[in-house]
Design a protein around this motif. Structure first.
Motif, short mmCIF file in Angstrom:
data_model
loop_
_atom_site.label_atom_id
_atom_site.label_comp_id
_atom_site.label_asym_id
_atom_site.label_seq_id
_atom_site.Cartn_x
_atom_site.Cartn_y
_atom_site.Cartn_z
N THR A 12 -1.40 66.61 22.70
CA THR A 12 -0.39 65.81 23.43
C THR A 12 1.03 66.05 23.11
O THR A 12 1.19 66.99 22.05
CB THR A 12 -0.61 64.39 23.25
OG1 THR A 12 -0.27 63.99 21.68
CG2 THR A 12 -2.17 64.05 23.32
N GLY A 13 1.79 65.34 23.53
CA GLY A 13 3.22 65.98 23.36
C GLY A 13 4.17 65.61 22.32
O GLY A 13 5.21 65.43 22.30
N ALA A 14 3.40 65.34 21.01
CA ALA A 14 4.20 65.16 19.98
C ALA A 14 4.33 66.61 19.23
O ALA A 14 3.84 67.48 19.46
CB ALA A 14 3.38 64.25 18.88
N TYR A 19 -0.66 72.91 14.54
CA TYR A 19 -1.60 72.27 14.19
C TYR A 19 -2.94 72.69 15.05
O TYR A 19 -4.15 73.02 14.70
CB TYR A 19 -1.70 70.81 14.01
CG TYR A 19 -0.81 70.55 12.80
CD1 TYR A 19 -0.86 70.91 11.49
CD2 TYR A 19 0.25 69.49 13.05
CE1 TYR A 19 0.07 70.49 10.57
CE2 TYR A 19 1.18 69.13 12.07
CZ TYR A 19 0.85 69.50 10.83
OH TYR A 19 1.87 69.29 9.88
N ALA A 20 -2.51 72.60 16.32
CA ALA A 20 -3.60 72.46 17.43
C ALA A 20 -3.99 74.02 17.70
O ALA A 20 -5.23 74.44 17.64
CB ALA A 20 -2.94 72.07 18.76
N GLN A 21 -3.02 74.97 17.47
CA GLN A 21 -3.27 76.28 17.67
C GLN A 21 -4.28 77.01 16.47
O GLN A 21 -5.28 77.65 16.41
CB GLN A 21 -1.86 77.00 17.44
CG GLN A 21 -1.90 78.59 17.15
CD GLN A 21 -2.28 79.16 18.37
OE1 GLN A 21 -1.53 79.44 19.17
NE2 GLN A 21 -3.60 79.86 18.42
N GLU A 45 4.65 71.36 27.49
CA GLU A 45 6.25 71.65 27.08
C GLU A 45 6.60 71.77 25.54
O GLU A 45 7.31 72.79 25.31
CB GLU A 45 6.91 70.41 27.56
CG GLU A 45 7.53 70.48 29.11
CD GLU A 45 8.24 69.16 29.16
OE1 GLU A 45 9.05 68.71 28.52
OE2 GLU A 45 7.80 68.49 30.14
N VAL A 46 6.07 71.12 24.79
CA VAL A 46 6.34 70.99 23.31
C VAL A 46 5.76 72.43 22.76
O VAL A 46 6.35 73.01 21.97
CB VAL A 46 5.73 69.96 22.72
CG1 VAL A 46 5.80 70.11 21.14
CG2 VAL A 46 6.26 68.54 23.31
N TRP A 47 4.68 72.92 23.31
CA TRP A 47 3.87 74.17 22.85
C TRP A 47 4.93 75.12 23.05
O TRP A 47 4.79 76.04 22.03
CB TRP A 47 2.75 74.08 23.57
CG TRP A 47 1.53 75.31 22.94
CD1 TRP A 47 2.00 76.70 22.87
CD2 TRP A 47 0.49 75.18 22.32
NE1 TRP A 47 1.05 77.29 22.19
CE2 TRP A 47 -0.05 76.65 21.80
CE3 TRP A 47 -0.63 74.05 21.84
CZ2 TRP A 47 -1.00 76.80 21.30
CZ3 TRP A 47 -1.61 74.38 21.28
CH2 TRP A 47 -2.00 75.40 20.94
N ARG A 48 5.65 75.23 24.49
CA ARG A 48 6.01 76.42 24.52
C ARG A 48 7.62 76.47 23.94
O ARG A 48 7.98 77.54 23.55
CB ARG A 48 6.76 76.25 26.36
CG ARG A 48 5.81 77.19 27.05
CD ARG A 48 6.52 77.30 28.54
NE ARG A 48 6.73 75.70 29.26
CZ ARG A 48 5.84 75.07 29.81
NH1 ARG A 48 4.85 75.56 29.93
NH2 ARG A 48 6.22 73.90 30.29
N HIS A 49 8.17 75.33 23.54
CA HIS A 49 9.28 75.16 22.80
C HIS A 49 8.87 75.52 21.36
O HIS A 49 9.88 76.26 20.71
CB HIS A 49 9.60 73.57 22.95
CG HIS A 49 10.95 73.42 22.17
ND1 HIS A 49 12.14 73.85 22.68
CD2 HIS A 49 10.99 72.79 20.76
CE1 HIS A 49 13.11 73.53 21.62
NE2 HIS A 49 12.48 72.77 20.64
N GLU A 50 7.76 74.98 20.60
CA GLU A 50 7.58 75.42 19.40
C GLU A 50 6.83 76.54 19.14
O GLU A 50 6.97 77.14 18.14
CB GLU A 50 6.56 74.16 18.77
CG GLU A 50 7.37 73.06 18.89
CD GLU A 50 6.69 71.92 18.00
OE1 GLU A 50 7.32 70.77 17.82
OE2 GLU A 50 5.52 71.78 17.87
N LEU A 51 5.94 77.01 20.10
CA LEU A 51 5.16 78.20 19.62
C LEU A 51 5.07 79.46 20.85
O LEU A 51 4.95 80.45 20.68
CB LEU A 51 3.68 78.07 19.68
CG LEU A 51 3.25 77.24 18.43
CD1 LEU A 51 1.84 76.96 18.33
CD2 LEU A 51 3.78 77.36 17.19
#
Ligand SMILES: Cc1cc2nc3c(=O)[nH]c(=O)nc-3n(C[C@H](O)[C@H](O)[C@H](O)COP(=O)(O)O)c2cc1C
Length: 187
Positions: A12-14, A19-21, A45-51
């Motif tokens: 989810t978007g936290a 961690y999920a990766q 969105e968060v995934w793109r931003h962080e990873l």
């Protein structure tokens, strides 16, 4: 006959896509574990931003969060375990109030009603009273609340090791993989 443990991983978007990766990488290397991945729109969105790009195709099946036709949406075919990693306060609230309005909320609802394991990994700071009450409600309903709060007593020498230490603990909690001795206190 091959028997797999059916694992639903909801992202989810936290903050905390790493961690999920890592969860996907670890479970891809395990036999007898079938991972079904769900992502909310904000999680992407968060995934793109962080990873950046991802998650890459791997040893998981991708479920559509807008559809309710996966087996795990029914108690008759519930998952062996569901892990919400990371869990936003929004998703936490939806599960706590039983909205069942997307696949993440519905499958979590099924896990609770069927008394199946549901592990929530919330990430927010500080926590307001609404967050705390939602966590209490969910703990009372049978969920395990495992905040994204890795320990430092193993003296991790890198961010990767820190992430790995925490994900190993979640895999242990979920009954997916035993915790390596190197990640245990005093072993
Ligand atoms: C970069 C970024 C980081 C965020 N981090 C958090 C967080 O750590 N915890 C949280 O509860 N919400 C966080 N949010 C807000 C949630 O994404 C937002 O509340 C969203 O509606 C959650 O939707 P979902 O539960 O359907 O994924 C973040 C949003 C963005 C864009």
């Amino acid at each position: 006959m091959n028997i797999s443990r059916q694992v639903v991983l909801a992202v989810t978007g936290a903050s905390g896509a790493c961690y999920a990766q890592r969860f996907l990488e670890r479970t891809a290397a395990l036999d007898g574990v079938a991972v079904h991945l769900l992502m909310t729109d904000t999680a992407r969105e968060v995934w793109r931003h962080e990873l950046g790009d991802g998650p890459v195709e791997g040893r998981f099946t991708l479920l559509d969060n807008r559809r309710f036709d996966s087996p795990f949406c029914s108690g008759s075919a519930a998952a062996d375990v569901m892990v919400v990693l990371p869990c936003s306060m929004g998703t936490l609230a939806r599960i706590a109030t039983g909205t069942a309005d997307d696949a993440v909320a519905r499958i979590a609802d099924v896990q609770l009603k069927e008394r199946r394991p549901l592990i929530l990994v919330p990430r927010e700071t500080p926590l307001n009273l609404i967050h705390l009450r939602n966590m209490t409600t969910l703990a009372q309903a049978g969920a395990v609340i495992a905040p994204a709060a890795p320990g430092f007593y193993t003296r991790p020498d890198s961010l990767d090791t820190l992430v790995d230490t925490f994900v190993a603990r979640i895999l242990q909690l979920a009954g997916i993989a035993p915790l390596e001795d190197s990640y245990r206190w005093n072993r």
